[in-house]
Design an enzyme around this catalytic site. Structure first.
Site, short mmCIF file in Angstrom:
data_model
loop_
_atom_site.label_atom_id
_atom_site.label_comp_id
_atom_site.label_asym_id
_atom_site.label_seq_id
_atom_site.Cartn_x
_atom_site.Cartn_y
_atom_site.Cartn_z
N CYS A 71 1.57 -14.59 -19.49
CA CYS A 71 1.36 -14.63 -18.07
C CYS A 71 -0.28 -14.46 -17.76
O CYS A 71 -0.66 -14.79 -16.86
CB CYS A 71 2.02 -13.25 -17.61
SG CYS A 71 1.18 -11.74 -18.35
N HIS A 110 2.08 -7.27 -16.98
CA HIS A 110 2.21 -8.83 -16.23
C HIS A 110 1.37 -8.87 -15.08
O HIS A 110 1.12 -7.99 -14.20
CB HIS A 110 3.80 -8.76 -15.61
CG HIS A 110 3.87 -10.00 -15.00
ND1 HIS A 110 3.87 -11.27 -15.83
CD2 HIS A 110 4.25 -10.48 -13.70
CE1 HIS A 110 4.27 -12.20 -15.19
NE2 HIS A 110 4.41 -11.77 -13.83
N ASP A 125 3.34 -17.18 -9.25
CA ASP A 125 3.47 -16.67 -10.44
C ASP A 125 3.89 -17.66 -11.44
O ASP A 125 5.09 -18.03 -11.37
CB ASP A 125 4.37 -15.39 -10.63
CG ASP A 125 4.49 -14.86 -12.13
OD1 ASP A 125 3.63 -15.14 -13.11
OD2 ASP A 125 4.98 -13.67 -12.06
#
Length: 271
Positions: A71, A110, A125
């Site tokens: 991420c 995250h 995302d």
């Protein structure tokens, strides 16, 4: 950290051929193209290699070496590209609840992005692995929003937001977060934790994912899964490390680093 990304190299890597503009259709199209072209993977922490988040390191690894990342790498690179196009982007941080109880207290590990488009706020995302958003959600609670795969929605209570996806008819929480923009150092600290802590999934297990327009590909250790909307998951257990490497190359499109060292690490994975 500089955001002076080589935008032409980025657009070539994700095979985006239109002229980008800071509007909503472009944001959505970029997210879809990014998720399909740059896979989620944790080969570096799995093999005990450091994960660098400086932009030049991200460009070298994800754009020029044919690699993917997780991420922090994915969304920092995406944020730099969006800013170069003209978007206003804020980085956020979340506590992952995927496969966890709703009241679990997890670390902030995250990253996601808040993007301003024509006076409205959107979330995107490209770094959540097996449930990658691959699109953009209007920052609006309680409304199911379509993507090319599953519907997603946001819930909000007392300033805390939850990202959910509808998986085979059930709304499942991916993570919870607030809207406080985060500094680069916050990601550096979280990245160090997930890439070096002995109990981290990224240190203990092979994890790879790729989100295409019609299906999701995931690999955890030796279990390779293909998920299509409205269909039962297709699962198979891979054999030796050579087969795992072939799947990483052929299905996930990865150019593998130090193949011999990687195979030695794969040889001792569970399963």
């Amino acid at each position: 950290m500089s955001d002076a990304i080589d935008l032409a190299a980025y657009l070539q890597r994700i095979d985006y051929r239109d002229a980008p503009a800071p509007d909503l259709p472009t944001l959505r199209a970029l997210a879809v193209a990014h998720a399909a072209a740059i896979p989620f993977e944790n080969l570096d922490p799995l093999c005990g290699m450091p994960v660098r988040l400086e932009l030049d390191a991200l460009e070298r690894k994800l754009l020029h070496e044919g690699r993917g990342g997780y991420c922090f790498e994915q969304n920092l690179l995406f944020a730099a590209a969006l800013r170069a196009i003209g978007y206003t982007v804020h980085g956020l941080i979340a506590r992952v609840l995927w496969n966890q109880p709703e009241d679990a207290v997890t670390a902030q590990t995250h990253m996601l992005l808040q993007v301003e488009v024509d006076g409205d706020s959107w979330l995107t995302d490209v770094g959540f692995g097996s449930m990658n958003l691959a699109g953009a959600l209007r920052l609006e609670p309680g409304v199911a929003q379509a993507t090319e795969l599953e519907p997603f929605r946001l819930l909000e209570r007392g300033g805390e937001w939850r990202m959910q996806a509808c998986v085979r008819g059930d709304w499942l929480t991916l993570y919870r977060f607030d809207l406080q923009p985060r500094a680069f150092i916050d990601y550096v600290v979280a990245n160090h934790y997930v890439s070096t802590y002995p109990e981290s999934n990224f240190v203990q297990h092979l994890i790879a994912a790729r989100t295409l327009r019609d299906r999701r590909l995931t690999l955890r250790d030796r279990e390779f899964t293909v998920r299509r909307p409205g269909a039962e998951p297709e699962r198979r257990t891979l054999g030796d490390s050579a087969e795992v490497c072939r799947v990483l190359e052929q299905e996930f499109g990865l150019r593998l680093p130090d193949r011999a060292a990687l195979q030695r690490r794969l040889d001792v994975l569970p399963g």
